[in-house]
Write an enzyme that holds these catalytic residues in place. Sequence first.
Site, PDB file in Angstrom:
ATOM      1  N   THR A  25    -139.131  79.622  47.553  1.00  0.00           N
ATOM      2  CA  THR A  25    -138.666  80.779  46.492  1.00  0.00           C
ATOM      3  C   THR A  25    -138.898  81.874  47.029  1.00  0.00           C
ATOM      4  OG1 THR A  25    -138.734  79.228  44.611  1.00  0.00           O
ATOM      5  CG2 THR A  25    -139.166  81.663  44.353  1.00  0.00           C
ATOM      6  N   GLN A  97    -131.320  73.334  46.130  1.00  0.00           N
ATOM      7  CA  GLN A  97    -132.658  72.568  45.542  1.00  0.00           C
ATOM      8  C   GLN A  97    -132.129  72.993  43.939  1.00  0.00           C
ATOM      9  OE1 GLN A  97    -136.660  73.736  45.088  1.00  0.00           O
ATOM     10  NE2 GLN A  97    -137.080  71.535  45.633  1.00  0.00           N
ATOM     11  N   HIS A 177    -135.000  68.662  42.136  1.00  0.00           N
ATOM     12  CA  HIS A 177    -136.520  69.347  42.434  1.00  0.00           C
ATOM     13  C   HIS A 177    -137.191  68.593  41.194  1.00  0.00           C
ATOM     14  CE1 HIS A 177    -139.985  71.449  42.862  1.00  0.00           C
ATOM     15  NE2 HIS A 177    -139.450  72.653  42.683  1.00  0.00           N
ATOM     16  N   ASN A 180    -143.802  69.408  41.725  1.00  0.00           N
ATOM     17  CA  ASN A 180    -144.635  70.909  41.619  1.00  0.00           C
ATOM     18  C   ASN A 180    -144.669  71.242  40.250  1.00  0.00           C
ATOM     19  OD1 ASN A 180    -145.020  71.091  44.219  1.00  0.00           O
ATOM     20  ND2 ASN A 180    -143.373  72.209  44.824  1.00  0.00           N
ATOM     21  N   TYR A 182    -142.668  71.208  37.452  1.00  0.00           N
ATOM     22  CA  TYR A 182    -141.493  71.889  36.808  1.00  0.00           C
ATOM     23  C   TYR A 182    -141.069  70.562  35.745  1.00  0.00           C
ATOM     24  CZ  TYR A 182    -142.143  75.652  39.874  1.00  0.00           C
ATOM     25  OH  TYR A 182    -142.851  77.026  40.510  1.00  0.00           O
ATOM     26  N   ARG A 229    -136.958  65.652  45.521  1.00  0.00           N
ATOM     27  CA  ARG A 229    -138.097  65.993  45.773  1.00  0.00           C
ATOM     28  C   ARG A 229    -139.148  65.540  44.953  1.00  0.00           C
ATOM     29  NH1 ARG A 229    -140.786  71.667  48.264  1.00  0.00           N
ATOM     30  NH2 ARG A 229    -141.610  70.601  50.049  1.00  0.00           N
ATOM     31  N   ASN A 237    -148.724  74.184  39.238  1.00  0.00           N
ATOM     32  CA  ASN A 237    -148.623  74.454  38.012  1.00  0.00           C
ATOM     33  C   ASN A 237    -149.178  73.598  36.862  1.00  0.00           C
ATOM     34  OD1 ASN A 237    -146.760  76.626  38.458  1.00  0.00           O
ATOM     35  ND2 ASN A 237    -145.274  75.170  39.698  1.00  0.00           N
ATOM     36  N   GLY A 324    -142.401  74.349  55.549  1.00  0.00           N
ATOM     37  CA  GLY A 324    -142.049  75.795  54.726  1.00  0.00           C
ATOM     38  C   GLY A 324    -142.334  77.050  55.466  1.00  0.00           C
ATOM     39  N   ARG A 325    -143.716  77.281  55.177  1.00  0.00           N
ATOM     40  CA  ARG A 325    -144.257  78.607  55.703  1.00  0.00           C
ATOM     41  C   ARG A 325    -143.973  78.942  57.146  1.00  0.00           C
ATOM     42  NH1 ARG A 325    -149.939  77.091  53.150  1.00  0.00           N
ATOM     43  NH2 ARG A 325    -149.124  75.014  53.794  1.00  0.00           N
TER      44      ARG A 325
HETATM   45  C1  LIG Z   1    -143.252  81.349  49.352  1.00  0.00           C
HETATM   46  C2  LIG Z   1    -143.155  79.865  48.993  1.00  0.00           C
HETATM   47  C3  LIG Z   1    -142.102  79.303  48.053  1.00  0.00           C
HETATM   48  C4  LIG Z   1    -142.124  78.100  47.697  1.00  0.00           C
HETATM   49  N1  LIG Z   1    -140.847  77.791  47.031  1.00  0.00           N
HETATM   50  C5  LIG Z   1    -140.723  76.663  46.603  1.00  0.00           C
HETATM   51  C6  LIG Z   1    -139.541  76.088  45.874  1.00  0.00           C
HETATM   52  O1  LIG Z   1    -138.647  76.926  45.588  1.00  0.00           O
HETATM   53  N2  LIG Z   1    -139.310  74.672  45.883  1.00  0.00           N
HETATM   54  C7  LIG Z   1    -140.133  73.862  46.328  1.00  0.00           C
HETATM   55  O2  LIG Z   1    -140.080  72.720  45.888  1.00  0.00           O
HETATM   56  N3  LIG Z   1    -141.084  74.112  46.816  1.00  0.00           N
HETATM   57  C8  LIG Z   1    -141.446  75.493  47.044  1.00  0.00           C
HETATM   58  N4  LIG Z   1    -142.686  75.798  47.944  1.00  0.00           N
HETATM   59  C9  LIG Z   1    -143.487  74.579  48.257  1.00  0.00           C
HETATM   60  C10 LIG Z   1    -142.983  74.393  49.932  1.00  0.00           C
HETATM   61  O3  LIG Z   1    -141.664  74.013  50.056  1.00  0.00           O
HETATM   62  C11 LIG Z   1    -143.653  73.571  50.727  1.00  0.00           C
HETATM   63  O4  LIG Z   1    -144.014  72.385  50.012  1.00  0.00           O
HETATM   64  C12 LIG Z   1    -145.267  74.090  50.890  1.00  0.00           C
HETATM   65  O5  LIG Z   1    -145.139  75.331  51.328  1.00  0.00           O
HETATM   66  C13 LIG Z   1    -145.836  73.116  52.081  1.00  0.00           C
HETATM   67  O6  LIG Z   1    -145.547  73.016  53.095  1.00  0.00           O
HETATM   68  P1  LIG Z   1    -145.866  74.018  54.541  1.00  0.00           P
HETATM   69  O7  LIG Z   1    -147.321  73.595  54.589  1.00  0.00           O
HETATM   70  O8  LIG Z   1    -144.904  73.504  55.712  1.00  0.00           O
HETATM   71  O9  LIG Z   1    -145.641  75.498  54.026  1.00  0.00           O
HETATM   72  C14 LIG Z   1    -142.747  76.961  48.320  1.00  0.00           C
HETATM   73  C15 LIG Z   1    -143.920  77.418  48.949  1.00  0.00           C
HETATM   74  C16 LIG Z   1    -144.051  78.915  49.407  1.00  0.00           C
HETATM   75  C17 LIG Z   1    -144.995  79.397  50.346  1.00  0.00           C
END
Ligand SMILES: Cc1cc2nc3c(=O)[nH]c(=O)nc-3n(C[C@H](O)[C@H](O)[C@H](O)COP(=O)(O)O)c2cc1C
Length: 366
Positions: A25, A97, A177, A180, A182, A229, A237, A324-325
């Site tokens: 997001t 998603q 989704h 997390n 939701y 997912r 949350n 992700g990050r």
């Molecule tokens: C800025 C940000 C936005 C995220 N938005 C979503 C999202 O929209 N949907 C989702 O399922 N997870 C979301 N996540 C979780 C990431 O998809 C991921 O699970 C999490 O960052 C861990 O993976 P990583 O260590 O590779 O970053 C978000 C994480 C971050 C940091």
Amino acid sequence: MPSLFEPVQAGDLHLANRIAMAPLTRNRAPDAIPTPLMATYYTQRASAGLLITEATAISPQGQGYADVPGLYGTEQLDGWKRVTSAVHAEGGKIVVQLWHVGRVSHTDLQPGNAAPVAPSAIRAHTKTVLLKDGVPTFTDTSMPRALDLGELPGIVQDYRHAARNAIACGFDGVEIHAANGYLLDQFLKTGANERTDDYGGSIKNRARLTLEVVRAIVDEIGGGRTGIRLSPVTPANDIVDENPQQLFDYLLAQLAPLGLAYVHIIEGATGGARELADRPFDYAALKAVYRKAGGKGAWMVNNAYDRALADAAVAAGADIVAFGRPFIANPDLVARLEKNAPLNEPDRATFYGGGAAGYIDYPTLY
Ligand SMILES: Cc1cc2nc3c(=O)[nH]c(=O)nc-3n(C[C@H](O)[C@H](O)[C@H](O)COP(=O)(O)O)c2cc1C
């Protein structure tokens, strides 16, 4: 043994490598309309085997944060069409998603300033993002109201409709989704679901809404274009379940015959520890349940992966690793991982909201 950089099949999706961009997001879609900047952002990252978009609201009621995109309405769909065609022109694959936030919302973000909806009227002790004078501001979520039994078919219908819209927009598929904390995760888990009807109580009842949504979407667009997912133990949350292993073993056994393209598992606390002392979970056992029940979908893993951990996961039988990050800060993450090159560090200050800075201006290697 396959490597991260070899192709893989996920249902109908042929992926050039086993690296996915996790959903992220970014709060850069005013009025829920995807912008040209977003097309640039995703296109820059199109060397991922699979791009999973940021969570996208299936309906105005499913919206819970400022400036997140939607998958309803002509302008929203036109915006997404520009994104998918730009990604495809670059040779990428992209799924969207599908998101209903449930109780993780605020009256300011709901149609008619209504209370957010949830399985039960239990407030989530977590924050959402509102815009105050244009500035993203973390705010407590509002008290939700429990959904009436008679409203649930409409929510399933909204998911189905959003999946149909996704295909009309040119997406290669959808990711449901159910993670997390939701809406679907709220129904799944005891910490948020105190219903006494067919959608609460037993594991079978708590899994009912998720399975109805999955079946409706599979019926609409086919299992081969549908992923899901899940986050069995994340506290994200304010969510918790009293027996996640049993819950998710049941769910995966039910999902197995539906022919999904992939199952995407967040291991541990989303964005945090991969192992939680107070929430133990056996992911290998979960996967074994799915395979034993005939599940053929690709197995996608996520959370705090780096190259070494990802190699080990693929060696242990994971089909896809989602990052992700690292993808926020490294548009050319695939090339960097392949070369073992250093990674740019993401700037947290520009994660949620803003413009091009911290979005489309991270440097590539070449
Ligand atoms: C800025 C940000 C936005 C995220 N938005 C979503 C999202 O929209 N949907 C989702 O399922 N997870 C979301 N996540 C979780 C990431 O998809 C991921 O699970 C999490 O960052 C861990 O993976 P990583 O260590 O590779 O970053 C978000 C994480 C971050 C940091």
